[in-house]
Design an enzyme around this catalytic site. Sequence first.
Site, PDB file in Angstrom:
ATOM      1  CG  HIS A 143      16.140 -18.059  37.115  1.00 12.86           C
ATOM      2  ND1 HIS A 143      15.985 -17.617  37.824  1.00 12.86           N
ATOM      3  CD2 HIS A 143      15.707 -17.822  35.492  1.00 12.86           C
ATOM      4  CE1 HIS A 143      15.079 -17.090  37.307  1.00 12.86           C
ATOM      5  NE2 HIS A 143      14.795 -17.330  36.664  1.00 12.86           N
ATOM      6  CE  LYS A 164      11.459 -19.544  35.060  1.00 13.67           C
ATOM      7  NZ  LYS A 164      12.080 -17.909  34.567  1.00 13.67           N
ATOM      8  CG  ASP A 182      14.083 -15.390  40.824  1.00 11.80           C
ATOM      9  OD1 ASP A 182      14.390 -14.916  40.285  1.00 11.80           O
ATOM     10  OD2 ASP A 182      14.861 -14.588  41.465  1.00 11.80           O
ATOM     11  NE  ARG A 247       1.494 -32.447  15.675  1.00  8.86           N
ATOM     12  CZ  ARG A 247       0.784 -32.227  14.838  1.00  8.86           C
ATOM     13  NH1 ARG A 247       1.409 -32.100  13.685  1.00  8.86           N
ATOM     14  NH2 ARG A 247       0.520 -31.847  14.481  1.00  8.86           N
TER      15      ARG A 247
END
Length: 321
Positions: A143, A164, A182, A247
């Site tokens: 998915h 998304k 999807d 980071r």
Amino acid sequence: MKSIRISQFLEDHGHDLLLTLIAGSQGLTRTVDSSRIQKPGLALAGFTEHLHPRRVQVFGNTEISYLATLAEDAQRSSLAKLFSEEDLACVVVTKALDVPRALVDACEAAGLALMKTPLLSSEFIQRVQNFLEDALTESSSLHGVLMDVFGVGILLLGKSGIGKSEIALDLVMRGQRLVADDIVDVTRRKGAVYGAGNPVIKHHMEIRGLGIINIKDLFGVSAVREQKKIELVIELQEWDPHQEYDRLGVEDKHLQIVGVDIPLSVVPVRPGRNMATIVEVAARNQLLKLQGHHSAREFAERLNRAIAQGAMRRTLGEEVE
């Protein structure tokens, strides 16, 4: 190890194998687990040392011509020995050659499927290897959304409703290409993972508030791709102020898909972040990595050298004093 039944050779219509069953229907339940085939010319002559089990045996002009040089009793003896050596997959006669009666009887006796094709041996071997590679490859469905961004296959993952499809639509507006939305069908081929859209919803996208849209119809054929190698996974997560996010990007993360490790980036989502731009930058950064340039590690190395040089200068200064 994945395997397929011999009967699937006759059921396939996508590779144009053009096979017809001649004898040995009981052998259709046998299985094959390798995409490699064999031409048993030497084995017919008695050299069966390198005969491999569960492989397709291709009888071309050389094999049929050799059998024609033997008396019928010798043909039957040679074939009986060949088919008793290993658990073979099946036999295919190419070039629409006449099938010797001895070969038909031997396959029936051994319970081995005997098929025939009008294709030349070289053409049939190429097609059947492609068929077997597709049929034997490990596959699954995910998915997510798969995009081609600057030539990099990027798989977007994240829980439903995180955005998304909206990110993918923004990328399409920027000239990038949609592969699947999807449902992403993934397969492993030669150590790499390829993704494609599910045939039922291919080229379509669900946008909440708009419904189902057809990207190919709206933006043209250049806005979609049928399949793409997956080279980077971006997992979208809702921003959590209590969670530490990477980071620097020095340490590479991976996600295993159908047994292959794919580079993974976890990206937090919150209002104000331009996610389409971030995905495009991630694609460019992945291209640099593939060329041997790891920006985060190069920066860390320069920083460590600067710190080490500063410490050395301080030490030398103390010694002079």
